[in-house]
Design an enzyme around this catalytic site. Structure first.
Site, short mmCIF file in Angstrom:
data_model
loop_
_atom_site.label_atom_id
_atom_site.label_comp_id
_atom_site.label_asym_id
_atom_site.label_seq_id
_atom_site.Cartn_x
_atom_site.Cartn_y
_atom_site.Cartn_z
N LYS A 24 0.84 -1.21 0.00
CA LYS A 24 0.00 0.00 0.00
C LYS A 24 0.87 1.26 0.00
CE LYS A 24 -1.97 -1.05 3.94
NZ LYS A 24 -1.20 -2.24 4.30
N ARG A 99 -9.20 1.59 9.29
CA ARG A 99 -8.75 0.24 9.65
C ARG A 99 -9.75 -0.48 10.56
NH1 ARG A 99 -2.87 0.82 9.10
NH2 ARG A 99 -1.85 -1.07 9.80
N ARG A 138 11.75 -5.66 4.54
CA ARG A 138 11.57 -4.23 4.26
C ARG A 138 12.63 -3.38 4.98
NH1 ARG A 138 5.93 -1.64 5.29
NH2 ARG A 138 6.17 -2.72 7.28
N ARG A 171 11.81 -1.30 10.55
CA ARG A 171 10.79 -0.87 11.51
C ARG A 171 10.73 -1.84 12.69
NH1 ARG A 171 5.45 0.51 8.01
NH2 ARG A 171 4.56 -0.77 9.66
N ARG A 182 0.10 -8.14 13.95
CA ARG A 182 -0.49 -7.20 12.98
C ARG A 182 -1.43 -7.94 12.02
NH1 ARG A 182 4.80 -5.00 10.61
NH2 ARG A 182 3.50 -3.88 9.12
P1 AP5 Z 1 4.92 -1.55 1.76
O1 AP5 Z 1 4.56 -0.76 0.55
O2 AP5 Z 1 5.70 -0.89 2.83
O3 AP5 Z 1 3.63 -2.30 2.35
P2 AP5 Z 1 2.38 -1.74 3.18
O4 AP5 Z 1 1.16 -2.40 2.64
O5 AP5 Z 1 2.40 -0.23 3.19
O6 AP5 Z 1 2.71 -2.36 4.58
P3 AP5 Z 1 2.77 -1.72 6.05
O7 AP5 Z 1 3.47 -2.73 6.90
O8 AP5 Z 1 3.33 -0.34 6.05
O9 AP5 Z 1 1.28 -1.67 6.40
P4 AP5 Z 1 0.71 -1.63 7.77
O10 AP5 Z 1 -0.70 -1.35 7.39
O11 AP5 Z 1 0.92 -2.80 8.63
O12 AP5 Z 1 1.54 -0.49 8.54
P5 AP5 Z 1 1.21 1.00 8.92
O13 AP5 Z 1 2.43 1.79 8.83
O14 AP5 Z 1 -0.02 1.47 8.23
O15 AP5 Z 1 5.72 -2.85 1.23
C1 AP5 Z 1 6.20 -3.84 2.13
C2 AP5 Z 1 7.48 -4.46 1.54
O16 AP5 Z 1 7.15 -5.14 0.32
C3 AP5 Z 1 8.57 -3.43 1.16
O17 AP5 Z 1 9.83 -3.97 1.44
C4 AP5 Z 1 8.39 -3.23 -0.36
O18 AP5 Z 1 9.60 -2.90 -1.00
C5 AP5 Z 1 7.90 -4.61 -0.78
N1 AP5 Z 1 6.99 -4.55 -1.92
C6 AP5 Z 1 5.98 -3.65 -2.13
N2 AP5 Z 1 5.35 -3.93 -3.29
C7 AP5 Z 1 5.95 -5.03 -3.82
C8 AP5 Z 1 5.72 -5.81 -5.00
N3 AP5 Z 1 4.75 -5.50 -5.86
N4 AP5 Z 1 6.54 -6.87 -5.23
C9 AP5 Z 1 7.53 -7.20 -4.34
N5 AP5 Z 1 7.80 -6.49 -3.21
C10 AP5 Z 1 7.00 -5.43 -2.94
O19 AP5 Z 1 0.78 0.84 10.47
C11 AP5 Z 1 1.72 0.54 11.47
C12 AP5 Z 1 1.04 0.54 12.83
O20 AP5 Z 1 0.52 1.85 13.11
C13 AP5 Z 1 -0.17 -0.39 12.96
O21 AP5 Z 1 0.22 -1.72 13.27
C14 AP5 Z 1 -0.95 0.29 14.09
O22 AP5 Z 1 -0.38 0.03 15.36
C15 AP5 Z 1 -0.75 1.77 13.79
N6 AP5 Z 1 -1.80 2.31 12.90
C16 AP5 Z 1 -1.60 2.85 11.66
N7 AP5 Z 1 -2.76 3.26 11.12
C17 AP5 Z 1 -3.72 2.96 12.05
C18 AP5 Z 1 -5.13 3.14 12.06
N8 AP5 Z 1 -5.80 3.67 11.02
N9 AP5 Z 1 -5.80 2.71 13.16
C19 AP5 Z 1 -5.17 2.18 14.23
N10 AP5 Z 1 -3.83 1.99 14.27
C20 AP5 Z 1 -3.11 2.38 13.18
#
Ligand code: AP5
Length: 230
Positions: A24, A99, A138, A171, A182
């Protein structure tokens, strides 16, 4: 369809929905840049609060490190404040928000009040076994936030960002125990939003188990299909 064809079609806010590691953030950066609108990652906003040491950051840090979700109340206050800023007037791309059902319902209310129409929701589908490899591999630039993967998208120089030479960091929530938590939180609290948006007719589903450029093409095509329907 070319990405140029999709330009100027961002008639509404966009939501990227999917499990941790689905790509994403990688796609949201590209798509937001293409449209010239802000990329709003609630995860990035929380990590900035942790880095700067705000009271919100102090509350969020242990929750995020465990892999649980931060409370709806805190997230909604942070999001409402952010989308009220002038740079969001032409639109924005949400990554990692909403979420929970409560967040989705609150966002519906906010968008209704703003008369901006319903958001276009893109659901990233990736088999679970791929996610662990993506997350453990990552690395993120500590300057510009560029995203790499030591297995599939390595930087040219180990540990350094290709774009600005920043340090690549892992991270704290990309440890296997936190990843498992997660994924559990995703299935319990976020996956139900797929049915929620499907019932509203605002969901576009894409196969996100493909190369980064192929997924980008699928996102633009899905946005264009949704725009015709909404
Ligand atoms: P990446 O693009 O970073 O993936 P992502 O879907 O963004 O994954 P995240 O781990 O960031 O999502 P998340 O929802 O768990 O974390 P967030 O920061 O929102 O890609 C991942 C890897 O794959 C990278 O190495 C990339 O290079 C690789 N890749 C990408 N595309 C590829 C492809 N096509 N082919 C091969 N490789 C590929 O949330 C973190 C924490 O914050 C949560 O756990 C929670 O505690 C809190 N939080 C955030 N938002 C909320 C909310 N709305 N409500 C409550 N808590 C929240």
């Amino acid at each position: 369809m070319s990405q140029a064809d999709a330009k100027n079609l961002l008639a509404r806010p966009v939501i990227f929905l999917g499990p941790p590691g689905a790509g994403k953030g990688t796609q949201a950066k590209l798509v937001a840049k293409h449209y010239g609108v802000p990329h709003l990652s609630t995860g990035d906003m929380l990590r900035e609060n942790v880095a700067v040491g705000t009271p919100l950051g102090a509350l969020a840090k242990p929750i995020m490190e465990r892999g649980d979700l931060v409370s709806d109340d805190l997230i909604l206050r942070m999001v409402e404040e952010r989308i009220a800023r002038a740079d969001c007037a032409p639109g924005f791309v949400f990554d990692g928000f909403p979420r929970t059902l409560a967040q989705a319902e609150a966002l519906d209310g906010i968008l209704k009040a703003q008369k901006s129409g319903p958001a276009a929701v893109i659901y990233f589908k990736v088999p679970e076994e791929i996610l662990m490899r993506r997350l453990t591999g990552r690395r993120t630039c500590n300057v510009g936030g560029e995203i790499y993967n030591i297995y599939d998208r390595p930087p040219k120089v180990e540990g350094r960002c290709d774009v600005d030479g920043g340090e690549l960091i892992q991270r704290p929530d990309d440890r296997p125990e936190a990843i498992r938590e997660r994924l559990r939180a995703y299935h319990a609290q976020t996956k139900p939003l797929v049915d929620y948006y499907r019932a509203q007719g605002t969901l576009g589903e894409i196969d996100a188990d493909a190369s980064v450029p192929a997924v980008t093409g699928a996102v633009f095509a899905a946005l264009q299909r949704l725009e015709k329907r909404l």
